[in-house]
Design a protein around this motif. Structure first.
Motif, mmCIF file in Angstrom:
data_model
loop_
_atom_site.group_PDB
_atom_site.id
_atom_site.type_symbol
_atom_site.label_atom_id
_atom_site.label_comp_id
_atom_site.label_asym_id
_atom_site.label_seq_id
_atom_site.Cartn_x
_atom_site.Cartn_y
_atom_site.Cartn_z
ATOM 1 N N MET A 1 3.856 -10.092 20.155
ATOM 2 C CA MET A 1 3.068 -9.351 19.616
ATOM 3 C C MET A 1 2.620 -9.858 18.232
ATOM 4 N N ILE A 2 1.557 -9.471 17.862
ATOM 5 C CA ILE A 2 1.004 -9.940 16.521
ATOM 6 C C ILE A 2 1.724 -9.198 15.420
ATOM 7 N N GLU A 3 2.250 -9.864 14.454
ATOM 8 C CA GLU A 3 3.093 -9.125 13.296
ATOM 9 C C GLU A 3 2.350 -9.809 12.108
ATOM 10 N N ILE A 4 1.757 -8.565 11.230
ATOM 11 C CA ILE A 4 1.078 -9.138 9.910
ATOM 12 C C ILE A 4 1.776 -8.149 8.686
ATOM 13 N N VAL A 5 2.200 -8.868 7.786
ATOM 14 C CA VAL A 5 2.685 -8.161 6.645
ATOM 15 C C VAL A 5 1.764 -8.208 5.520
ATOM 16 N N TYR A 6 1.337 -7.247 5.027
ATOM 17 C CA TYR A 6 0.433 -7.027 3.775
ATOM 18 C C TYR A 6 0.415 -5.859 3.003
ATOM 19 N N GLU A 7 -0.320 -5.790 1.732
ATOM 20 C CA GLU A 7 -0.299 -4.752 0.809
ATOM 21 C C GLU A 7 -1.711 -4.171 0.774
ATOM 22 N N LYS A 8 -2.091 -3.179 1.191
ATOM 23 C CA LYS A 8 -3.337 -2.626 1.147
ATOM 24 C C LYS A 8 -3.659 -2.074 -0.327
ATOM 25 N N GLU A 9 -5.030 -2.216 -0.538
ATOM 26 C CA GLU A 9 -5.613 -1.734 -1.986
ATOM 27 C C GLU A 9 -5.553 -0.251 -2.045
ATOM 28 N N LYS A 10 -4.994 0.171 -3.104
ATOM 29 C CA LYS A 10 -4.942 1.718 -3.272
ATOM 30 C C LYS A 10 -6.388 2.544 -3.099
ATOM 31 N N GLN A 11 -6.593 3.405 -2.515
ATOM 32 C CA GLN A 11 -7.609 4.121 -2.486
ATOM 33 C C GLN A 11 -7.563 5.301 -3.136
ATOM 34 N N LYS A 12 -8.910 5.779 -3.513
ATOM 35 C CA LYS A 12 -9.278 7.212 -4.227
ATOM 36 C C LYS A 12 -9.213 8.293 -3.098
ATOM 37 N N PRO A 23 -0.511 4.663 3.410
ATOM 38 C CA PRO A 23 0.774 3.798 2.813
ATOM 39 C C PRO A 23 -0.138 2.520 2.486
ATOM 40 N N ASN A 24 0.548 1.871 1.240
ATOM 41 C CA ASN A 24 0.357 0.664 0.658
ATOM 42 C C ASN A 24 1.112 -0.439 1.452
ATOM 43 N N ASN A 25 2.267 -0.343 1.479
ATOM 44 C CA ASN A 25 3.262 -1.413 2.141
ATOM 45 C C ASN A 25 3.445 -1.307 3.446
ATOM 46 N N ILE A 26 2.612 -2.151 4.468
ATOM 47 C CA ILE A 26 2.862 -2.031 5.676
ATOM 48 C C ILE A 26 3.198 -3.058 6.327
ATOM 49 N N LEU A 77 -2.193 9.160 12.479
ATOM 50 C CA LEU A 77 -0.867 9.796 12.867
ATOM 51 C C LEU A 77 0.403 9.116 12.160
ATOM 52 N N PHE A 78 1.097 9.803 11.440
ATOM 53 C CA PHE A 78 2.351 9.214 10.775
ATOM 54 C C PHE A 78 3.667 9.862 11.430
ATOM 55 N N TYR A 181 6.468 1.409 4.717
ATOM 56 C CA TYR A 181 7.915 1.594 3.781
ATOM 57 C C TYR A 181 7.371 2.254 2.452
ATOM 58 N N GLU A 182 8.193 3.234 2.483
ATOM 59 C CA GLU A 182 8.009 4.254 1.360
ATOM 60 C C GLU A 182 9.455 4.996 1.080
ATOM 61 N N LYS A 183 9.674 5.872 0.066
ATOM 62 C CA LYS A 183 11.042 6.384 0.006
ATOM 63 C C LYS A 183 10.731 7.740 0.971
ATOM 64 N N ASN A 184 11.690 7.723 1.719
ATOM 65 C CA ASN A 184 11.684 8.626 2.958
ATOM 66 C C ASN A 184 12.893 9.462 2.665
ATOM 67 N N GLU A 185 13.115 10.443 1.631
ATOM 68 C CA GLU A 185 14.253 11.162 1.615
ATOM 69 C C GLU A 185 14.631 12.094 2.587
ATOM 70 N N PRO A 186 13.699 12.882 3.577
ATOM 71 C CA PRO A 186 14.143 13.590 4.439
ATOM 72 C C PRO A 186 15.022 12.872 5.451
ATOM 73 N N MET A 187 14.463 11.721 6.337
ATOM 74 C CA MET A 187 14.941 10.689 7.015
ATOM 75 C C MET A 187 16.441 10.369 6.525
ATOM 76 N N ARG A 188 16.311 10.076 5.327
ATOM 77 C CA ARG A 188 17.624 9.135 4.673
ATOM 78 C C ARG A 188 18.645 10.183 4.716
ATOM 79 N N ASN A 189 18.618 11.335 4.311
ATOM 80 C CA ASN A 189 19.586 12.449 4.187
ATOM 81 C C ASN A 189 19.868 12.558 5.547
ATOM 82 N N PHE A 190 18.995 12.827 6.570
ATOM 83 C CA PHE A 190 19.441 13.059 7.945
ATOM 84 C C PHE A 190 20.343 11.741 8.693
#
Length: 366
Positions: A1-12, A23-26, A77-78, A181-190
């Motif tokens: 499968m194709i795998e690409i790592v990049y950072e999206k520009e922030k959107q208003k 998300p920005n970092n994907i 869908l997240f 990738y982001e700070k996911n406190e609920p899943m981290r605590n679980f």
């Protein structure tokens, strides 16, 4: 499968995007097509991969939690969290979401993921085909109806994976998705809670194992005390019998070897004797000391007399030291060119053809 790592520009925020954030970092896996974009958070993705690998010998399912949004005709869908259904029996032919299982899901949702909703489910079955079984499709329709619910399938052995959604009357496979990738406190605590419970369970199992082991040791000790003397008697009798058997074998071998050595010694002694008259010593015969000028002639006379003794005596016997791999047949062939002398060798050494011979043992040869 194709795998690409990049950072999206922030959107208003635009339209209903004010209620969710792309998300920005994907990391892109596969090829993204269609109007539905699936994003799965790295904590949740790693967790699902781990439980799939740990249960590669059996099937396991999980509930996916997160949120779904719409914008400009596209569906976003997240998947933010996942809860494994460890007590559920899972196979391609049997999938049952009982009330107990849903109660478990609701408890975890209330405790850790109160701001999230059920967005689909996860399925890992060894040998599962990516062409979904009818039972799997029907289960999805029964419990996760609607085009805003997804199914994430992973084959644990080949590690093939794909997302599915029900549309146009069938389960459609998505060719790609995003890991973000982001700070996911609920899943981290679980995850921290799950690890703590696992460690506690392991400690309890260890304590139980120690207790069981000690109990078995105590029972074994009591049994040994109750049967101590009969056991010792039996072992003692067997040991004595074995020792006697070994002793008899060694005594017989020792006697045979001693007899062989005695005969060899006697022959050597006879061969070294020099008799002055016809090979036999004469009583009261005087032995004259040779003069200095007669030393050579005396030596020659001694050699002649020795040869005469050997000719008049019985046939000379030779000693032979057994080598590794020798048998009586091999010894006969080696010394006489054939195996016809085996019987003579046995009679001479007072042994049988099937008796044990061993390297270093000395025997006589005719």
């Amino acid at each position: 499968m194709i795998e690409i790592v990049y950072e999206k520009e922030k959107q208003k925020p635009d339209g209903n995007e004010g209620y969710f954030r792309i998300p920005n970092n994907i990391r892109q896996i596969g090829e993204i097509t269609g109007t539905q974009k699936i994003y799965i958070e790295d904590y949740a993705y790693t967790y699902l991969c781990r439980i799939s690998t740990e249960n590669s010998h059996k099937g396991i399912a999980a509930i996916l939690m997160g949120q779904s949004n719409w914008k400009d005709g596209n569906s976003y869908l997240f998947v933010k969290s996942a809860v494994a259904l460890e007590d559920m029996e899972v196979s391609e032919e049997h999938l049952a979401f009982t009330q107990e299982i849903w109660n478990h899901v609701y408890e975890k949702n209330k405790e850790y993921f109160s701001e999230q909703e059920v967005v689909g489910w996860f399925l890992s079955i060894p040998g599962c085909s990516m062409e979904l079984h009818e039972v799997i499709c029907q289960t999805h329709l029964n419990h996760f109806g609607g085009n805003d619910k997804i199914l994430f399938v992973r084959e644990p052995l080949e590690k093939e994976e794909a997302f599915y959604r029900y549309e146009d009357g069938k389960m459609s496979r998505h060719t790609g998705f995003y890991v973000y990738y982001e700070k996911n406190e609920p899943m981290r605590n679980f995850l921290i809670s799950q690890n703590s419970k696992q460690e506690k369970k392991t400690e309890e199992v260890d304590d139980s194992a120690v207790h069981t082991f000690r109990k078995k040791v105590e029972m074994k000790s009591e049994t040994e005390v109750n049967h101590k003397f009969p056991v010792f008697k039996t072992v003692g009798v067997c040991a004595v019998a074995a020792a006697l058997a070994v002793g008899v074998i060694y005594i017989n071998d020792y006697k045979k070897e001693k007899s062989s050595r005695s005969v060899v010694a006697n022959i050597k002694e006879e061969q070294t004797k020099v008799t002055p008259i016809n090979g036999f010593p004469e009583e009261n015969a005087e032995i004259k000391e040779p003069e200095e000028n007669q030393e050579n002639s005396a030596d020659e006379s001694e050699v002649e007399n020795t040869q005469k003794v050997q000719e008049t005596q019985a046939p000379v016997l030779n000693s032979y030291t057994i080598q590794q791999g020798d048998t009586l047949t091999k010894i006969s062939i080696k010394n006489y060119g054939n195996a016809k002398r085996v019987k003579e060798i046995c009679e001479l050494n007072q042994i049988q053809e099937n008796d044990l011979i061993y390297p270093g043992q000395t025997i006589l040869l005719p």
